[in-house]
Design a protein around this motif. Structure first.
Motif, PDB file in Angstrom:
ATOM      1  N   PRO A 159       0.800  -1.234   0.000  1.00 49.28           N
ATOM      2  CA  PRO A 159       0.000   0.000   0.000  1.00 49.28           C
ATOM      3  C   PRO A 159       0.828   1.278   0.000  1.00 49.28           C
ATOM      4  N   VAL A 160       2.119   1.176   0.266  1.00 45.91           N
ATOM      5  CA  VAL A 160       2.972   2.366   0.319  1.00 45.91           C
ATOM      6  C   VAL A 160       3.386   2.799  -1.080  1.00 45.91           C
ATOM      7  N   ASP A 161       3.798   1.831  -1.911  1.00 39.47           N
ATOM      8  CA  ASP A 161       4.321   2.183  -3.234  1.00 39.47           C
ATOM      9  C   ASP A 161       3.636   1.439  -4.385  1.00 39.47           C
ATOM     10  N   GLY A 162       2.635   0.610  -4.076  1.00 39.24           N
ATOM     11  CA  GLY A 162       1.916  -0.112  -5.117  1.00 39.24           C
ATOM     12  C   GLY A 162       2.674  -1.292  -5.692  1.00 39.24           C
ATOM     13  N   ARG A 163       3.787  -1.673  -5.070  1.00 39.13           N
ATOM     14  CA  ARG A 163       4.607  -2.769  -5.588  1.00 39.13           C
ATOM     15  C   ARG A 163       3.836  -4.086  -5.535  1.00 39.13           C
ATOM     16  N   HIS A 164       3.909  -4.861  -6.629  1.00 36.74           N
ATOM     17  CA  HIS A 164       3.256  -6.165  -6.674  1.00 36.74           C
ATOM     18  C   HIS A 164       4.007  -7.141  -5.772  1.00 36.74           C
ATOM     19  N   LEU A 165       3.261  -7.807  -4.881  1.00 37.67           N
ATOM     20  CA  LEU A 165       3.870  -8.731  -3.938  1.00 37.67           C
ATOM     21  C   LEU A 165       3.691 -10.190  -4.344  1.00 37.67           C
ATOM     22  N   ARG A 166       2.486 -10.543  -4.758  1.00 40.33           N
ATOM     23  CA  ARG A 166       2.214 -11.920  -5.172  1.00 40.33           C
ATOM     24  C   ARG A 166       0.804 -11.977  -5.764  1.00 40.33           C
ATOM     25  N   SER A 167       0.492 -13.090  -6.395  1.00 40.44           N
ATOM     26  CA  SER A 167      -0.847 -13.355  -6.915  1.00 40.44           C
ATOM     27  C   SER A 167      -1.208 -14.793  -6.595  1.00 40.44           C
ATOM     28  N   ILE A 168      -2.504 -15.064  -6.405  1.00 36.74           N
ATOM     29  CA  ILE A 168      -2.962 -16.434  -6.207  1.00 36.74           C
ATOM     30  C   ILE A 168      -4.148 -16.695  -7.132  1.00 36.74           C
ATOM     31  N   ALA A 169      -4.268 -17.936  -7.568  1.00 40.68           N
ATOM     32  CA  ALA A 169      -5.387 -18.354  -8.408  1.00 40.68           C
ATOM     33  C   ALA A 169      -6.532 -18.829  -7.526  1.00 40.68           C
ATOM     34  N   VAL A 170      -7.745 -18.435  -7.869  1.00 41.00           N
ATOM     35  CA  VAL A 170      -8.934 -18.807  -7.109  1.00 41.00           C
ATOM     36  C   VAL A 170      -9.614 -19.980  -7.786  1.00 41.00           C
ATOM     37  N   HIS A 171      -9.941 -20.996  -7.015  1.00 42.54           N
ATOM     38  CA  HIS A 171     -10.557 -22.198  -7.575  1.00 42.54           C
ATOM     39  C   HIS A 171     -11.644 -22.705  -6.636  1.00 42.54           C
ATOM     40  N   GLU A 172     -12.655 -23.277  -7.244  1.00 39.45           N
ATOM     41  CA  GLU A 172     -13.775 -23.859  -6.502  1.00 39.45           C
ATOM     42  C   GLU A 172     -13.878 -25.330  -6.857  1.00 39.45           C
ATOM     43  N   GLN A 173     -13.540 -26.165  -5.901  1.00 42.03           N
ATOM     44  CA  GLN A 173     -13.539 -27.615  -6.113  1.00 42.03           C
ATOM     45  C   GLN A 173     -12.738 -27.987  -7.365  1.00 42.03           C
ATOM     46  N   GLY A 174     -11.590 -27.321  -7.515  1.00 45.49           N
ATOM     47  CA  GLY A 174     -10.668 -27.627  -8.592  1.00 45.49           C
ATOM     48  C   GLY A 174     -10.827 -26.809  -9.849  1.00 45.49           C
ATOM     49  N   ALA A 175     -11.942 -26.094  -9.998  1.00 50.00           N
ATOM     50  CA  ALA A 175     -12.189 -25.305 -11.216  1.00 50.00           C
ATOM     51  C   ALA A 175     -11.928 -23.826 -10.952  1.00 50.00           C
ATOM     52  N   PRO A 176     -11.300 -23.110 -11.901  1.00 49.16           N
ATOM     53  CA  PRO A 176     -11.046 -21.681 -11.703  1.00 49.16           C
ATOM     54  C   PRO A 176     -12.348 -20.889 -11.637  1.00 49.16           C
ATOM     55  N   VAL A 177     -12.356 -19.858 -10.804  1.00 50.68           N
ATOM     56  CA  VAL A 177     -13.515 -18.970 -10.673  1.00 50.68           C
ATOM     57  C   VAL A 177     -13.099 -17.603 -11.212  1.00 50.68           C
TER      58      VAL A 177
END
Length: 270
Positions: A159-177
């Protein structure tokens, strides 16, 4: 089949079973929870609000609205609905999700690849952070900003400089949402509207797994719909009371709801 091939096949089968076992065991240990809702209160809001972001902080309701030439950042007193401050975005910007963290208010834009930053005290503009793609929903976990880009990913920023820290994929019972939209951080999990649906999904922010799904079908009665009434969008939990409020784009009401569990056998499929 020779002995070597048979042994190799057996090893592959055993390895595959061992890799699948933890996921299957975890799914059985933590089944997906399904909820419906009950409306316990409703408060009026302007039908002109194409709601893209919603948050309640310290007795104030912050609203981000979209639309080229009509996007705004609005601050209301939550108890009586009085407008305290408003900011009009440049006609070239389309407002999206918002979140309040510390002394700042952050507001996403859709296609301009900007995350706008304001001083919370008076909504004075402080600048912006560049983001790599579209902006949809936005929340925070108390130390990081979390945003969506219309895909099935959550992205974490400093939140200080907007630097990207990480990303995660969202899935519901194995399928992407995908089409994850407006966000709210509630009790250590990310709640997300799924665009063009009547669903909210609850996401584990460490694994990306959907732990619960909420069906809000019928929340806005058919009789309340007008030309221009759009989809469900907007989640806000009042930290002072724990109350859960939801709304939609160009809806006339904010609804306070309580969740009611649905047996898995009768829940709608995804």
């Amino acid at each position: 089949m020779n002995h070597f091939s048979y042994r190799g096949l057996l090893v592959c089968l055993l390895l595959g079973a061992s890799l699948r076992a933890p996921a299957e065991t975890a799914a059985q240990a933590h089944p997906l929870q399904h909820y419906s809702f009950k409306v316990v209160e409703q408060r009026p809001q302007s039908r002109t609000h194409f709601v893209q972001g919603l948050q309640i902080v310290d007795g104030m309701l912050y609203v981000s609205t979209g639309g080229y030439g009509r996007s705004q950042l609005l601050q209301y007193r939550f108890d009586d609905g009085v407008l305290v401050r408003e900011k009009h975005l440049s006609p070239a910007l389309f407002g999206e999700g918002l979140t309040v963290l510390g002394g700042r208010v952050y507001q996403l834009t859709w296609r301009a690849r900007r995350l706008l930053v304001y001083r919370r005290q008076n909504l004075a503009a402080e600048g912006y952070f560049a983001i790599p793609g579209q902006g949809w929903g936005l929340t925070n976990n108390g130390k990081e900003l979390i945003y969506t880009d219309g895909s099935h990913h959550l992205h974490f920023l400093d939140p200080v400089d907007g630097r990207h820290l990480r990303s995660i994929a969202v899935h519901e019972q194995g399928a992407p949402v995908d089409r994850l939209n407006e966000l709210e951080w509630i009790d250590g999990e990310v709640w997300a509207n799924v665009w063009q649906s009547d669903r909210i999904v609850v996401i584990n922010p460490d694994t990306g797994a959907v732990t619960a799904t909420i069906d809000l079908t019928g929340l806005l009665p058919r009789a309340e719909r007008r030309q221009g009434t759009d989809v469900l969008n907007g989640i806000a939990r009042n930290p002072a009371t724990g109350e859960l409020w939801v709304t939609g784009k160009n809806w006339p009401w904010l609804y306070r709801i309580v969740l009611t569990p649905i047996p898995a056998a009768t829940a709608k499929s995804r």
